[in-house]
Design a protein around this motif. Structure first.
Motif, PDB file in Angstrom:
ATOM      1  N   UNK A  96       6.330  -1.819  -8.633  1.00 54.00           N
ATOM      2  CA  UNK A  96       6.798  -2.088  -7.265  1.00 54.00           C
ATOM      3  C   UNK A  96       6.484  -0.924  -6.336  1.00 54.00           C
ATOM      4  N   UNK A  97       6.599   0.280  -6.864  1.00 56.83           N
ATOM      5  CA  UNK A  97       6.285   1.477  -6.069  1.00 56.83           C
ATOM      6  C   UNK A  97       4.815   1.478  -5.685  1.00 56.83           C
TER       7      UNK A  97
ATOM      8  N   UNK B 172       3.140   1.176  -1.935  1.00 58.94           N
ATOM      9  CA  UNK B 172       2.232   2.218  -1.468  1.00 58.94           C
ATOM     10  C   UNK B 172       0.895   1.625  -1.015  1.00 58.94           C
ATOM     11  N   UNK B 173       0.420   0.598  -1.720  1.00 62.32           N
ATOM     12  CA  UNK B 173      -0.874   0.007  -1.374  1.00 62.32           C
ATOM     13  C   UNK B 173      -0.793  -0.898  -0.154  1.00 62.32           C
ATOM     14  N   UNK B 174       0.310  -1.622  -0.019  1.00 58.54           N
ATOM     15  CA  UNK B 174       0.418  -2.614   1.056  1.00 58.54           C
ATOM     16  C   UNK B 174       0.958  -2.013   2.343  1.00 58.54           C
TER      17      UNK B 174
END
Length: 216
Positions: A125-126, A130-132
């Motif tokens: 989830x982290x 971070x990517x989105x």
């Protein structure tokens, strides 16, 4: 009780005047002691009309004066075992957070959540956040709050959300070090730490035998 020439006395107003004026002013109006009844009346009226769940201390129980909730003693919060900027005091966690912050966060989240959230789930989830969005602090700051509530730690140097917003890596390192200082092995997760603790308790109950006649 009253003579025919005296006017009728308003009892509630008279009781109220007892708390404003000295008790001697009541002698001219009544012929029986009102102090115990007035105290009981004030205590009952205050407790039931303003705050039914209000607590009384030893003094309040004797006088009928309620204790204000704001004056109750608040337990002092403890300090963190290391500072926010003490990242280089533990180079291993510092390097781990620098290259793989999702792993650091996943381990912290699993211990702080007492196994309800796995390291892998929290780490994935982290990474997705971070990517989105890039706003990982919105997620990670909640586990800092959970840690502080569990270990009664001070909210320092500012609120948890702002700490993670400004210094995400430093905050993760500090939380990682804090759990290590409290005896957690971060690499084995919550369940592993529980099992290790149970083994230590079992071994401590019966000291192991060592050859040569020495007990540890």
């Amino acid at each position: 009780m009253f003579s025919n020439n005296e006017p009728v006395v308003n009892l509630p107003r008279l009781l109220k005047s007892f708390y404003i004026n000295p008790p001697r002013t009541l002698i001219h109006h009544i012929n029986f002691p009102l102090i115990p009844f007035a105290i009981e009346f004030q205590s009952f009226n205050t407790m039931n009309s303003t705050n039914p769940d209000q607590k009384f201390d030893q003094y309040g129980a004797a006088t009928g004066v309620p204790v204000a909730q704001g004056f109750q003693h608040q337990p002092r919060l403890g300090d963190w075992s290391s500072g926010l900027c003490d990242c280089f005091s533990d180079c291993s966690s510092c390097c781990l957070t620098c290259w793989c912050p999702c792993v650091t966060f996943g381990r912290v989240a699993e211990i702080a959540d007492q196994g309800d959230t796995s390291c892998g789930t929290a780490g994935v989830l982290y990474c997705l956040l971070a990517a989105v969005t890039g706003c990982t602090f919105c997620y990670s700051c909640f586990y800092r709050t959970t840690m502080r509530q569990q270990f009664k730690l001070e909210e320092s140097p500012c609120c948890d959300c702002l700490v993670h917003f400004c210094c995400e890596s430093c905050a993760l390192c500090q939380e990682y070090r804090e759990l290590q200082s409290r005896g957690f092995d971060m690499s084995i997760g919550w369940q592993g730490n529980v099992e290790r603790r149970n083994r230590e308790v079992a071994m401590g109950a019966v000291p192991p035998y060592v050859e040569g006649g020495m007990n540890r």
